[in-house]
Each structure stands twice: as structure tokens, then as C-alpha cells.
Scaffold this active site. Sequence first.
Site: not given
Ligand code: NCD
Ligand code: ZN
Ligand code: ZN
Length: 386
Positions: A18, A20, A110, A137, A266
Site C-alpha cells: 500500500h 501512493h 483507495d 479503503h 500507506d
Molecule cells: C491517502 C492519500 O493521500 O492518497 N491519504 C491517507 O491519509 N491515507 C489516501 C488513503 O490512503 O486513503
Molecule cells: Zn485509504
Molecule cells: Zn492509501
Amino acid sequence: ETIDLNGNLILPGFLDMHVHLRQPGFEAKETIETGTAAAARGGFTTVACMPNTRPVLDSPELIRYVYEKTAQEGSCTVLPYGAITKGELGEELTDIAGLKAAGVIGITDDGVGVQSSSLMREAMRTAAALDLPVVIHSEDEDLAKDGCMNEGVVSKRLGLPGIPGLAESAMIARDILLAEDTGAHLHVCHISDAASVELVRHAKSRGLKVTTEVTPHHLLLTEAIIDQTDASDANMKVNPPIRTEKDRLACLQGLLDGTIDMVATDHAPHTEEEKQRPFQTAPFGFVGLEIAFPLLYTELVQTGHLPLHELVKKFTVNPAQVFKLDRGSLTVGKVADLTVVDLDTERTITGEELKTKGRNTPFMGKTVQGWSVLTINQGRITYQGK
Ligand code: NCD
Ligand code: ZN
Ligand code: ZN
Ligand code: ZN
């Protein structure tokens, strides 16, 4: 060439299911190049990236773009998730079979939350037929409203709108029932709430294909960090929010008893400008790739709460098994995916050392040990440090 490993520990390369990576579209926050360099520094050789980019990863062409960009600039293996719905509206299903053919390892909402039960049921039916995990999510947006932190005594004292634990657990309860109805493999993202852990535990005890992950921040922090700073620092703002000690201990217990299969960061980089905004309007998210293992090694293993081999499993064999990946263990005769960890040297987390573009972590300034000094992905050195 020989490399002196000097008494350090050789481990299978870590997997983070996980992250981004923000590319395409949000290159000011992160790119595939910087995000995977951060992954390598953190000991990771495989990351799974989320589709809330711009455009959203909702077509085979965009999945191919992620693979191509990674081949050119990546420092680890990147496995993309495809979006469950097209664009940012959460209203129309994507071509899930086409996404699978392009190489997605699962479908997810997500960052592009899907609220409709009928749509989610249809997505799960399709994913089940294609043997693709559905990665959720889990947020009831009607219950979460415009909350910016955990709903409870601290949000009340600060006069800030709260996100109740129920916004998470109610959605997980629904999706477990939908997974049972459709036969889908449901993977619950970033579990953070005590009732949610209990729901997953119960689903597993009934033999359902339900798995979950927890972040380092939900294992180590409570909403006290926001209380102490009077919500003056949006680097403490994340979704799901940091919750109570009861919730934190429930996550730790879930990790110990196998309810929670893996750690996932995450990793959610944002610009410093965005995180300097007031708490209520700043974006949610923490960076985590480079500090996840040292934080948990220092705070859970060194303190005797979790054996080292159990922590390693949560970063290696467990995610590989859940997502049916031929990775996560050291096998003689196979091309190496590994990281070498120096368990002893203490280092302070500072902005200068980070390879991610993000500086948004509540752990800035913390001194921890268990840093990777060498990472090898598919036989190639991707990180070498002190
Ligand atoms: C995530 C993002 O910034 O894309 N933010 C978060 O606080 N986790 C989005 C997500 O994982 O839901
Ligand atoms: Zn999320
Ligand atoms: Zn996320
Ligand atoms: Zn709770």
C-alpha cells in the site's frame, strides 16, 4: 566485487502492498523515481501502488504507463492496483478484466472511495471470477463527513469535526458480507479501529477470504499527539485518523494473533506547502517507506512486544502469500530480492536524508535503529548506505 556485510542481518526484500507513488499527475508530491528510491532505502524490493493519481489508474493504458515508467526509472518492483471505478466520482465500474490483462494485482477504491453497495457487489462478483483481490479503503463517507481527526474526547476538546471509528467498522462489516455473498477475496486497507479488528477476526474464524494490513503509525501512535500540539501541525493528519490507546492495542493484538496479516505503510506524500495549511484543510497522509521497519523494530521488537521473526514475516512472506506473489523469501538458485539490515546503529529521522519528496511524518526527529544498509532488487543493487 565483494561486499562486507559486517555482522548484519540478510532478509528477504520487503513488500509494501500500500503506497501512493503519485505519478502520473501529482509529481510535486512524489514520482515513481523518488518513491521507489525511498522504498529501496527502506529495504523494500516490491511495492503495490494505489490508483488515486491524475488521471486515475482506471484503464489498461495507464497500468502499462506505470510498468513502463518503473522499468525506466524505478528502484524496485512496482505492482499497480487498478481503480474499481472510473475517474474520481466512484460511480461507474472500470473494465476490470482489461485491467487484469494489463497486469493489475487487485482492484481498489483507495483514494477514490466507492460508497454504493450495489456497485461494490458487482465489482466483487467480477473480481471473484477473475481471481483478483478487492482492496478496500473502508470509509462510510456519510459517517465520516468532513471530519479531520478521530472522533472522541480530543476532537471534542479541540472543537474539531471527528471521524468516528464506526465510519471504518460499518463499511468493513458491509464489505465482509459482500465478500461472503460474492466469494471475493477482500483485503481491508489500513485497519485502525478496535471494532474493525474484531470484525476481521470473526470473518477469518468463519473461513472467509478476508485479509488486512496495519500501518506503523496506527501501531505506534494515539490521538494524544494531536492533543499535545493542539492540532497545530497537519503532519499529524492522516486517514484513517490516529485513534485511541484501546484501538492501538487492538491493532497490536491483531498483529500478534494473526488477524492482521501484514504491515503496509500507506506511504502518502504531500508537499510541505499543503501540510502547512490549517489542520482542517490540509490533506490527509504520512510518508512511511524509509522508516517503517526501523520504527517497528525499535518500538516493538526492542521493547519485547513482538519477536523479530514475526515482524519480518509481516514485511515479507505474509504479503507475498496473501497476494500470491512468488516473492518474500530467500531461495537458493533464484535472482535475489533482499535487504541487509544493521540492527544496531541508531539514526535520527531527518528531512535531509529522505529520498521521498514528502516530509510529512509525525516521526520526524525520532532516533531509531534497524536501518537497511544494502538493498538488492532482482539481482541489482538499488540502495547502499551507512
Ligand atoms: C491517502 C492519500 O493521500 O492518497 N491519504 C491517507 O491519509 N491515507 C489516501 C488513503 O490512503 O486513503
Ligand atoms: Zn485509504
Ligand atoms: Zn492509501
Ligand atoms: Zn474505536
